[in-house]
Design a protein around this motif. Structure first.
Motif, PDB file in Angstrom:
ATOM      1  N   LYS A 170      26.133   6.200  -5.827  1.00 34.25           N
ATOM      2  CA  LYS A 170      26.036   5.268  -4.688  1.00 34.25           C
ATOM      3  C   LYS A 170      24.778   4.432  -4.849  1.00 34.25           C
ATOM      4  N   VAL A 171      24.839   3.214  -4.355  1.00 41.27           N
ATOM      5  CA  VAL A 171      23.700   2.306  -4.470  1.00 41.27           C
ATOM      6  C   VAL A 171      22.516   2.865  -3.676  1.00 41.27           C
ATOM      7  N   GLU A 172      21.392   2.971  -4.357  1.00 40.96           N
ATOM      8  CA  GLU A 172      20.194   3.501  -3.707  1.00 40.96           C
ATOM      9  C   GLU A 172      19.207   2.353  -3.438  1.00 40.96           C
ATOM     10  N   VAL A 173      19.098   1.464  -4.392  1.00 38.58           N
ATOM     11  CA  VAL A 173      18.310   0.239  -4.228  1.00 38.58           C
ATOM     12  C   VAL A 173      19.217  -0.910  -4.653  1.00 38.58           C
ATOM     13  N   SER A 174      19.422  -1.868  -3.760  1.00 35.36           N
ATOM     14  CA  SER A 174      20.374  -2.942  -4.086  1.00 35.36           C
ATOM     15  C   SER A 174      19.681  -4.026  -4.911  1.00 35.36           C
ATOM     16  N   GLY A 175      20.375  -4.483  -5.953  1.00 38.54           N
ATOM     17  CA  GLY A 175      19.843  -5.562  -6.787  1.00 38.54           C
ATOM     18  C   GLY A 175      19.788  -6.863  -5.997  1.00 38.54           C
ATOM     19  N   VAL A 176      20.759  -7.049  -5.104  1.00 39.43           N
ATOM     20  CA  VAL A 176      20.782  -8.234  -4.258  1.00 39.43           C
ATOM     21  C   VAL A 176      21.277  -7.813  -2.876  1.00 39.43           C
ATOM     22  N   SER A 177      20.536  -8.195  -1.865  1.00 37.67           N
ATOM     23  CA  SER A 177      20.920  -7.816  -0.503  1.00 37.67           C
ATOM     24  C   SER A 177      21.569  -8.994   0.203  1.00 37.67           C
ATOM     25  N   LEU A 178      22.821  -8.817   0.576  1.00 36.95           N
ATOM     26  CA  LEU A 178      23.525  -9.854   1.337  1.00 36.95           C
ATOM     27  C   LEU A 178      23.380  -9.551   2.832  1.00 36.95           C
ATOM     28  N   ARG A 179      23.585 -10.563   3.650  1.00 38.49           N
ATOM     29  CA  ARG A 179      23.603 -10.342   5.100  1.00 38.49           C
ATOM     30  C   ARG A 179      25.041  -9.933   5.459  1.00 38.49           C
ATOM     31  N   LYS A 180      25.194  -8.636   5.745  1.00 39.49           N
ATOM     32  CA  LYS A 180      26.547  -8.094   5.860  1.00 39.49           C
ATOM     33  C   LYS A 180      26.953  -7.776   7.289  1.00 39.49           C
ATOM     34  N   THR A 181      25.983  -7.624   8.146  1.00 36.96           N
ATOM     35  CA  THR A 181      26.292  -7.187   9.506  1.00 36.96           C
ATOM     36  C   THR A 181      25.291  -7.798  10.476  1.00 36.96           C
ATOM     37  N   GLY A 182      25.527  -7.600  11.758  1.00 37.02           N
ATOM     38  CA  GLY A 182      24.651  -8.184  12.778  1.00 37.02           C
ATOM     39  C   GLY A 182      25.374  -9.294  13.523  1.00 37.02           C
ATOM     40  N   HIS A 183      24.632 -10.234  14.099  1.00 37.87           N
ATOM     41  CA  HIS A 183      25.244 -11.349  14.824  1.00 37.87           C
ATOM     42  C   HIS A 183      26.047 -12.218  13.860  1.00 37.87           C
TER      43      HIS A 183
ATOM     44  N   ARG B 196      13.879  -1.607  -0.758  1.00 41.83           N
ATOM     45  CA  ARG B 196      15.263  -1.140  -0.871  1.00 41.83           C
ATOM     46  C   ARG B 196      16.160  -2.210  -1.472  1.00 41.83           C
ATOM     47  N   CYS B 197      15.609  -3.413  -1.668  1.00 38.30           N
ATOM     48  CA  CYS B 197      16.403  -4.465  -2.293  1.00 38.30           C
ATOM     49  C   CYS B 197      15.470  -5.356  -3.100  1.00 38.30           C
ATOM     50  N   ALA B 198      16.032  -5.932  -4.173  1.00 36.08           N
ATOM     51  CA  ALA B 198      15.193  -6.698  -5.101  1.00 36.08           C
ATOM     52  C   ALA B 198      15.209  -8.187  -4.798  1.00 36.08           C
ATOM     53  N   MET B 199      16.319  -8.695  -4.231  1.00 39.16           N
ATOM     54  CA  MET B 199      16.448 -10.136  -3.980  1.00 39.16           C
ATOM     55  C   MET B 199      17.228 -10.342  -2.691  1.00 39.16           C
ATOM     56  N   PHE B 200      16.884 -11.404  -1.973  1.00 38.77           N
ATOM     57  CA  PHE B 200      17.710 -11.758  -0.818  1.00 38.77           C
ATOM     58  C   PHE B 200      17.381 -13.173  -0.353  1.00 38.77           C
ATOM     59  N   ASN B 201      18.299 -13.745   0.425  1.00 40.49           N
ATOM     60  CA  ASN B 201      18.090 -15.064   1.051  1.00 40.49           C
ATOM     61  C   ASN B 201      17.676 -14.846   2.487  1.00 40.49           C
ATOM     62  N   ARG B 202      16.643 -15.563   2.901  1.00 44.29           N
ATOM     63  CA  ARG B 202      16.258 -15.469   4.313  1.00 44.29           C
ATOM     64  C   ARG B 202      15.373 -16.656   4.633  1.00 44.29           C
ATOM     65  N   GLY B 203      15.072 -16.840   5.915  1.00 51.48           N
ATOM     66  CA  GLY B 203      14.191 -17.935   6.304  1.00 51.48           C
ATOM     67  C   GLY B 203      12.757 -17.676   5.875  1.00 51.48           C
ATOM     68  N   LYS B 204      11.956 -18.714   5.945  1.00 47.39           N
ATOM     69  CA  LYS B 204      10.586 -18.587   5.470  1.00 47.39           C
ATOM     70  C   LYS B 204       9.702 -17.788   6.415  1.00 47.39           C
ATOM     71  N   TRP B 205      10.221 -17.382   7.525  1.00 49.38           N
ATOM     72  CA  TRP B 205       9.468 -16.502   8.414  1.00 49.38           C
ATOM     73  C   TRP B 205       9.177 -15.176   7.711  1.00 49.38           C
ATOM     74  N   VAL B 206       9.903 -14.912   6.623  1.00 46.47           N
ATOM     75  CA  VAL B 206       9.691 -13.688   5.835  1.00 46.47           C
ATOM     76  C   VAL B 206       8.238 -13.599   5.374  1.00 46.47           C
ATOM     77  N   VAL B 207       7.619 -14.750   5.123  1.00 50.18           N
ATOM     78  CA  VAL B 207       6.232 -14.753   4.618  1.00 50.18           C
ATOM     79  C   VAL B 207       5.312 -14.064   5.622  1.00 50.18           C
ATOM     80  N   GLY B 208       5.425 -14.455   6.875  1.00 47.66           N
ATOM     81  CA  GLY B 208       4.613 -13.818   7.911  1.00 47.66           C
ATOM     82  C   GLY B 208       4.992 -12.352   8.093  1.00 47.66           C
ATOM     83  N   TYR B 209       6.277 -12.056   7.982  1.00 50.56           N
ATOM     84  CA  TYR B 209       6.770 -10.686   8.176  1.00 50.56           C
ATOM     85  C   TYR B 209       6.232  -9.769   7.075  1.00 50.56           C
ATOM     86  N   VAL B 210       6.273 -10.248   5.836  1.00 52.60           N
ATOM     87  CA  VAL B 210       5.777  -9.429   4.721  1.00 52.60           C
ATOM     88  C   VAL B 210       4.265  -9.238   4.838  1.00 52.60           C
ATOM     89  N   ALA B 211       3.567 -10.313   5.213  1.00 53.46           N
ATOM     90  CA  ALA B 211       2.108 -10.217   5.345  1.00 53.46           C
ATOM     91  C   ALA B 211       1.721  -9.146   6.358  1.00 53.46           C
TER      92      ALA B 211
END
Lengths: 458, 298
Positions: free
Chosen positions: A216-229, A301-316
């Motif tokens: 089973k996938v333990e760390v995803s190579g690419v994370s898609l947006r699969k659930t939520g709104h 838990r994932c190596a790559m993903f698409n998201r908005g640039k708000w990620v910069v503040g979130y990661v910081a």
């Protein structure tokens, strides 16, 4: 026969009574004058006070809960209030996320007591503009917005029926591609660049994905947006969808040019959704059981993903030691990303529209937008602020290279509902409940029904 | 000729006073209860969006659409699963607890408080705590399971398990309430029946089967009906814990109606769904009353 004493007593009483009467009369007269003077004084004070109050207006600004943005906005509002005693802004954070905020706002608008100011996402304000709940921006603000928006391809997101409804705020964003440099180094994969296509993307993901003992996938190579709104699922999917459209042609839309026919069931959407299906089930590079999105990214838990640039503040904030990079949205036939604009807007029920626009002018000004971006980690949306060298350094260096930021559905009043319907069918594909082709067919049918309902009776 | 004035007698005066005093609450009921109910019925025949200026008449289309709407049908199925589990399992648990507390026990007061405490807690606060417990990576439940070598469970991320997680929470939250009602019902049974039963040689099982259960029937009916209605009206838990997901696996009817009404502004369709639910609930309630109609006389 009355006695002499009694007569004298009565005469005395009479005299006393008259003097009492005289005293009472005098007292009444003085009392009346005093009352009159007090009444006049109070009346004058009230008039002065009311006149003073009539010059001061307090505008209510509603916004959703945001741990990142609220302190910065409250600071800005505090600065405005100090400088402008005649126009006070009462910033109110509505509990809940954006969806809860929009629900409350819709009810307030229908009831006729909305706030005087609010920020709204472009997936939902067009409906309000269409129904007449919003005031178009004054000519100077409209002109300013047209000239100063940092990414011109996003300009349609400010416009409805040919009119600009507000300037973009720093909450605005567009999807970007992020990758974990540490994982890339560990797997011996070179970092993505503008030349990457889906082939390189999948090849890298196959090397980056890790599996447990059961496969089973333990760390995803690419994370898609699969659930939520649903609309959130669609906006990330849209990057893959738009990037699958033939180069040189129009960016595909949810609906046809007449805005009355849903067109999501098309080859570009099918190609993008097939990619989702293959990532999850054919190549097993991601899984619905893996923590994904920004939370998964900071938890490695994932190596790559698409998201908005708000990620910069979130990661910081959440993983300041994480080594990561950003690049263009990976291209299929071209690299296209989905923009999302937030506008600061004024409803028709605003108690003082001139005052509200005055505040919006100030908020849109460069120093305030720069302050907002610096304190929240958000990326600027106006030309002057984006020219600051800070936004070309480090992780931000990749962002200006992203071309083709689109807001193609700007005139669609029920974009939010349609994108949610489609997003929910994408979710079904991600959970293996539907195949891509049947998902798009059913999504188109349901979305068309919703669109027909909207136009019924109009 | 002078008009004859009929004076009210004492009884009529009292009745008049009563009507006058009832007038205000009746008026409030009419405005805030009956009027919305009737207005919702009217809306169910229109394409009604509360932000729009025009609302075209659509006849029974909203009803037809709701009855063929796969998502709405899924919510009904979810509600049946959720209700059967929480009501019947909940009743067995709460009756068991009440039977236990109806004995001579040390620290009986403590147990009553401990079992009833979840009832008085906030659904919002406790469901947020449960969301943490259910977390796939960091949750306490999966941590405890790991000691037994059991792999992590997606308690609220796996569609096959998520409704079970919601049911577990509901049982934890509500079983204390029904326990108190059953306890009151048990304590209302005159002890003489048990004494007579003992004299006749009835063991504990016979006493429970032939004395306790029949005499507890009115309480059971009350708990059954109120639990059923409460389960069908579940909203807050779904809104805070799962938002109806993943994949609509925990979507219940009231949450769905709320979403259709407030998120999609389809007030007409939501109103039709409300009336469909009303008919369903009324039917089941009448069935319960019919099944548990007979009274026991000893």
């Amino acid at each position: 026969m009355m006695s002499a004493l009694l007569k004298e007593f009565l005469a005395q009483e009479n005299k006393n009574g008259r003097s009492k009467m005289i005293t009472r009369e005098v007292k009444r007269s003085v009392g009346r004058k005093l009352m009159l003077m007090v009444t006049l004084a109070v009346g004058i004070m009230l008039i002065i006070g009311t006149a003073g109050q009539a010059e001061k207006v307090t505008l209510a600004w509603w916004r959703w809960t945001s741990a990142d943005d609220t302190p910065a906005i409250e600071k800005l509002v505090g600065q405005w209030n100090k400088q402008h005693p005649e126009i006070q802004v009462d910033f109110q954070e509505i509990p809940g996320g954006l969806a809860d905020f929009e629900t409350k706002l819709n009810i307030a608008l229908a009831a006729g007591n909305p706030p005087d100011l609010f920020e709204l996402h472009d997936h939902s304000w067009h409906r309000l503009a269409e129904l007449g709940y919003l005031v178009p921006a004054p000519p100077d603000i409209a002109e300013w917005a047209r000239k100063n928006i940092a990414f011109e391809s996003m300009l349609p997101g400010l416009i409805h029926g040919g009119k600009v409804y507000g300037p973009p705020t720093s909450s605005s964003d567009f999807e970007q591609f992020f990758y974990n440099e540490e994982m890339f180094d560990e797997a011996g994969v070179s970092y993505p660049d503008e030349n990457w296509t889906w082939n390189e993307y999948i090849a890298a993901a196959k090397k980056l994905t890790k599996y447990d003992a059961e496969g089973k996938v333990e760390v995803s190579g690419v994370s898609l947006r699969k659930t939520g709104h649903g609309s959130g699922i669609y906006s990330k999917f849209a990057c893959f969808y738009y990037s699958s459209a033939e180069s040189g042609g129009d960016i595909p839309n949810l609906v046809g040019e007449d805005l009355k026919t849903v067109t999501i069931n098309n080859p570009a959407a099918l190609e993008a959704l097939q990619l989702y299906y293959d990532i999850l089930f054919t190549w097993k590079l991601d899984s619905v059981d893996i923590q994904g999105d920004a939370a998964g990214f900071v938890n490695r838990r994932c190596a790559m993903f698409n998201r908005g640039k708000w990620v910069v503040g979130y990661v910081a904030k959440n993983a300041p030691d994480l080594r990561y990079g950003a690049s263009n949205i990976i291209k299929n036939k071209r690299s296209v990303t989905k923009g999302s604009l937030y506008l600061l807007m004024v409803p028709t029920a605003c108690k003082d529209k001139d005052a509200a626009w005055e505040f919006i002018r100030w908020m849109s000004d460069d120093p305030q937008q720069l302050q907002w971006c610096l304190e929240t980690g958000k990326y600027p949306m106006t030309k002057n602020v984006i020219r600051d060298p800070r936004w070309s350094m480090g992780i931000y260096a990749a962002f200006p290279k992203q071309k083709n930021i689109v807001e193609p559905d700007e005139q669609l009043p029920i974009y939010y509902e349609l994108s949610t319907i489609i997003g929910e069918y994408i979710e079904k594909v991600c959970y293996g409940k539907l195949l891509p082709k049947e998902a798009l067919q059913q999504a188109q049918k349901e979305a068309q029904e919703a669109l027909d309902d909207w136009y019924e009776g109009r | 000729m002078a008009r004859k004035v009929t004076k009210l007698n004492m009884r009529q005066k009292e009745a008049l006073n009563a009507y006058v005093l009832l007038l205000v609450p009746l008026l409030l009921f009419a405005i805030f209860y009956y009027y919305p109910i009737l207005e919702a019925l009217r809306w169910s025949f229109y394409n009604y969006n509360f932000l729009a200026k025009s609302h075209p008449f659509v006849g029974v289309r909203n009803y037809a659409r709701s009855l063929s709407d796969q998502t709405f049908i899924v919510t009904i199925k979810n509600a049946i699963y959720y209700t059967l589990a929480t009501v019947f399992v909940g009743m067995i648990l709460s009756l068991g607890m009440a039977l236990g507390l109806n004995q001579e026990l040390k620290f009986k007061g403590f147990y009553k408080v401990a079992f009833f405490a979840p009832v008085v807690t906030s659904v919002v606060a406790t469901s947020i705590i449960f969301a943490g417990l259910y977390d796939t990576r960091l949750g306490l439940l999966n941590y405890l399971l790991s000691f037994f070598g059991i792999p992590a469970v997606g308690w609220i991320t796996n569609p096959k398990v998520s409704m079970l997680s919601v049911i577990i929470y509901s049982l934890w939250k509500n079983v204390g309430f029904n326990m108190i009602i059953f306890l009151a019902g048990l304590q209302a049974i005159p002890p003489v029946f048990y004494e007579v039963g003992k004299v006749d040689g009835a063991n504990r099982w016979h006493q429970f089967r032939y004395i306790t259960l029949p005499l507890l029937k009115p309480t059971i009916l009350f708990v059954l009906v109120t639990s059923f209605i409460r389960a069908f009206q579940q909203f807050t838990l779904i809104h805070t814990l799962t938002l109806g997901g993943p994949m609509d696996s925990t979507r219940l009817p009231v949450y769905h109606v709320w979403e259709v009404y407030f998120k999609w502004l389809k007030c007409g369709e939501a109103s039709a769904q409300v009336y469909i639910l009303f008919v369903l609930l009324m039917g089941v309630t009448l069935l319960y009353f019919r099944l548990l109609k007979t009274e026991e006389y000893y």
